[in-house]
Write a protein that holds these residues in place. Sequence first.
Motif, PDB file in Angstrom:
ATOM      1  N   LEU A  80       0.833  -1.203   0.000  1.00 60.00           N
ATOM      2  CA  LEU A  80       0.000   0.000   0.000  1.00 60.00           C
ATOM      3  C   LEU A  80       0.869   1.256   0.000  1.00 60.00           C
ATOM      4  CD1 LEU A  80      -2.729  -1.030   2.602  1.00 60.00           C
ATOM      5  CD2 LEU A  80      -3.018  -0.802   0.127  1.00 60.00           C
ATOM      6  N   SER A  81       0.335   2.327  -0.566  1.00 58.21           N
ATOM      7  CA  SER A  81       1.076   3.584  -0.588  1.00 58.21           C
ATOM      8  C   SER A  81       0.955   4.331   0.727  1.00 58.21           C
ATOM      9  CB  SER A  81       0.562   4.470  -1.738  1.00 58.21           C
ATOM     10  OG  SER A  81      -0.839   4.691  -1.619  1.00 58.21           O
ATOM     11  N   ASP A  82      -0.140   4.135   1.459  1.00 59.52           N
ATOM     12  CA  ASP A  82      -0.356   4.793   2.748  1.00 59.52           C
ATOM     13  C   ASP A  82      -0.224   3.785   3.878  1.00 59.52           C
ATOM     14  OD1 ASP A  82      -0.883   7.285   1.586  1.00 59.52           O
ATOM     15  OD2 ASP A  82      -3.006   6.792   1.310  1.00 59.52           O
ATOM     16  N   HIS A  83       0.684   4.058   4.808  1.00 62.93           N
ATOM     17  CA  HIS A  83       0.882   3.238   6.006  1.00 62.93           C
ATOM     18  C   HIS A  83       1.077   1.757   5.686  1.00 62.93           C
ATOM     19  CE1 HIS A  83      -0.384   6.891   8.007  1.00 62.93           C
ATOM     20  NE2 HIS A  83      -1.558   6.824   7.415  1.00 62.93           N
ATOM     21  N   PRO A  84       1.972   1.422   4.756  1.00 66.33           N
ATOM     22  CA  PRO A  84       2.171   0.007   4.404  1.00 66.33           C
ATOM     23  C   PRO A  84       2.699  -0.799   5.589  1.00 66.33           C
ATOM     24  CG  PRO A  84       3.948   1.352   3.504  1.00 66.33           C
ATOM     25  CD  PRO A  84       2.924   2.307   4.053  1.00 66.33           C
ATOM     26  N   GLY A  85       2.123  -1.980   5.775  1.00 65.49           N
ATOM     27  CA  GLY A  85       2.607  -2.890   6.801  1.00 65.49           C
ATOM     28  C   GLY A  85       2.237  -2.534   8.224  1.00 65.49           C
ATOM     29  N   GLN A  86       1.539  -1.447   8.438  1.00 63.78           N
ATOM     30  CA  GLN A  86       1.209  -1.060   9.806  1.00 63.78           C
ATOM     31  C   GLN A  86       0.044  -1.883  10.331  1.00 63.78           C
ATOM     32  OE1 GLN A  86       0.849   2.997  10.947  1.00 63.78           O
ATOM     33  NE2 GLN A  86       2.669   3.670   9.856  1.00 63.78           N
ATOM     34  N   VAL A  87       0.075  -2.128  11.635  1.00 63.06           N
ATOM     35  CA  VAL A  87      -1.004  -2.838  12.304  1.00 63.06           C
ATOM     36  C   VAL A  87      -2.055  -1.824  12.730  1.00 63.06           C
ATOM     37  CG1 VAL A  87      -1.611  -4.304  14.263  1.00 63.06           C
ATOM     38  CG2 VAL A  87       0.555  -4.648  13.058  1.00 63.06           C
ATOM     39  N   ALA A  88      -3.320  -2.162  12.510  1.00 67.03           N
ATOM     40  CA  ALA A  88      -4.384  -1.199  12.755  1.00 67.03           C
ATOM     41  C   ALA A  88      -5.659  -1.902  13.185  1.00 67.03           C
ATOM     42  CB  ALA A  88      -4.651  -0.392  11.479  1.00 67.03           C
ATOM     43  N   PHE A  89      -6.603  -1.124  13.662  1.00 70.27           N
ATOM     44  CA  PHE A  89      -7.958  -1.620  13.844  1.00 70.27           C
ATOM     45  C   PHE A  89      -8.632  -1.661  12.474  1.00 70.27           C
ATOM     46  CE2 PHE A  89      -7.176   1.024  17.732  1.00 70.27           C
ATOM     47  CZ  PHE A  89      -7.097  -0.015  18.632  1.00 70.27           C
ATOM     48  N   PRO A  90      -9.572  -2.549  12.257  1.00 71.62           N
ATOM     49  CA  PRO A  90     -10.353  -2.465  11.021  1.00 71.62           C
ATOM     50  C   PRO A  90     -11.057  -1.113  10.953  1.00 71.62           C
ATOM     51  CG  PRO A  90     -10.804  -4.518  12.195  1.00 71.62           C
ATOM     52  CD  PRO A  90     -10.004  -3.652  13.123  1.00 71.62           C
ATOM     53  N   GLY A  91     -11.104  -0.541   9.780  1.00 72.00           N
ATOM     54  CA  GLY A  91     -11.773   0.750   9.657  1.00 72.00           C
ATOM     55  C   GLY A  91     -11.334   1.500   8.425  1.00 72.00           C
ATOM     56  N   GLY A  92     -11.890   2.683   8.245  1.00 72.21           N
ATOM     57  CA  GLY A  92     -11.555   3.500   7.086  1.00 72.21           C
ATOM     58  C   GLY A  92     -12.459   4.709   7.009  1.00 72.21           C
ATOM     59  N   GLY A  93     -12.472   5.338   5.856  1.00 77.13           N
ATOM     60  CA  GLY A  93     -13.218   6.557   5.662  1.00 77.13           C
ATOM     61  C   GLY A  93     -14.721   6.336   5.689  1.00 77.13           C
ATOM     62  N   VAL A  94     -15.425   7.360   6.175  1.00 79.00           N
ATOM     63  CA  VAL A  94     -16.888   7.334   6.186  1.00 79.00           C
ATOM     64  C   VAL A  94     -17.391   7.715   4.795  1.00 79.00           C
ATOM     65  CG1 VAL A  94     -18.973   8.337   7.191  1.00 79.00           C
ATOM     66  CG2 VAL A  94     -16.958   7.924   8.636  1.00 79.00           C
ATOM     67  N   ASP A  95     -18.217   6.843   4.205  1.00 83.88           N
ATOM     68  CA  ASP A  95     -18.781   7.092   2.886  1.00 83.88           C
ATOM     69  C   ASP A  95     -20.124   7.810   2.998  1.00 83.88           C
ATOM     70  OD1 ASP A  95     -16.628   5.835   1.770  1.00 83.88           O
ATOM     71  OD2 ASP A  95     -17.684   3.947   1.340  1.00 83.88           O
ATOM     72  N   ARG A  96     -20.539   8.414   1.897  1.00 85.42           N
ATOM     73  CA  ARG A  96     -21.839   9.090   1.879  1.00 85.42           C
ATOM     74  C   ARG A  96     -22.980   8.123   2.110  1.00 85.42           C
ATOM     75  NH1 ARG A  96     -21.294  13.263  -3.312  1.00 85.42           N
ATOM     76  NH2 ARG A  96     -19.595  14.535  -2.436  1.00 85.42           N
ATOM     77  N   THR A  97     -22.765   6.868   1.752  1.00 83.73           N
ATOM     78  CA  THR A  97     -23.817   5.870   1.921  1.00 83.73           C
ATOM     79  C   THR A  97     -23.926   5.345   3.344  1.00 83.73           C
ATOM     80  OG1 THR A  97     -22.252   4.149   1.233  1.00 83.73           O
ATOM     81  CG2 THR A  97     -23.665   5.118  -0.483  1.00 83.73           C
ATOM     82  N   VAL A 198       4.659  -8.881  15.128  1.00 83.55           N
ATOM     83  CA  VAL A 198       4.586  -7.538  14.545  1.00 83.55           C
ATOM     84  C   VAL A 198       4.704  -6.493  15.647  1.00 83.55           C
ATOM     85  CG1 VAL A 198       3.171  -8.243  12.574  1.00 83.55           C
ATOM     86  CG2 VAL A 198       2.069  -7.516  14.695  1.00 83.55           C
ATOM     87  N   VAL A 199       4.919  -5.247  15.228  1.00 87.40           N
ATOM     88  CA  VAL A 199       4.963  -4.123  16.155  1.00 87.40           C
ATOM     89  C   VAL A 199       3.705  -3.285  15.955  1.00 87.40           C
ATOM     90  CG1 VAL A 199       6.201  -2.039  16.868  1.00 87.40           C
ATOM     91  CG2 VAL A 199       7.478  -4.061  16.117  1.00 87.40           C
TER      92      VAL A 199
END
Length: 231
Positions: A80-97, A198-199
């Motif tokens: 990925l171009s943004d934050h590759p390999g980072q550990v995260a919670f599931p989630g993302g941007g809020v869509d209009r729908t 992982v870290v």
Amino acid sequence: MSAYADLAALAEKAAATAALPAALRAGRPSLWQPAMDRDSARQAAVLMLFGALDDVPATSTKPLVSADLGVLLIERAHTLSDHPGQVAFPGGGVDRTDATIVAAALREAEEETGLDPTGVEVLGMLPEVPLPVSNFLVTPVVGWWARQSPVDVVDYGESAQVFRVPVRDLLDPENRVSAVLKRGRFPYKGPAFVVNGVVVWGFTAGILTYVFQELGWAVPWDENREIPAPI
């Protein structure tokens, strides 16, 4: 109190808080203090999903919390171009729908992990957190996995792995370090967890650190034990 009751109480407390708590800001100054243009920022949501572990018991033997309590995390794809390999919670941007921020968090979690959102009991939301590096205002949604369903990577172009981490392992001081990033005018140092090969650092580690402190689950650890941020 049980872990469920503790988390529900935290969500209730957060609902009565109009602004970002001072404890949250103090816990991660490098994350929350930089200025950002709130007018142009996008709304985002992440799902902090706690629940009983299945067949992956905690490695730590320290009686910090129940050995079968876990939280769901993903490792982002390394391509990925943004934050590759980072550990995260599931989630993302809020869509209009998306009808609500909670709906966005559940939709993203389903798309990333394949979980059945009807099995998630939403306990509440934490105050939104500015994330200037990505120009997002992120709302953590606290959930309890009441009826668990299988989870795995849905799209390997987005995620490298989906896994459930024992909370006891996250709390164990032996698994805690400070991640350091020296880049530009603003050097970064923040809490991190070394688990599951992982870290966990950055935004995700900051939110976990705050939640553990607020729940009264946190124990002292050596903040001077440093590692380079995995970036």
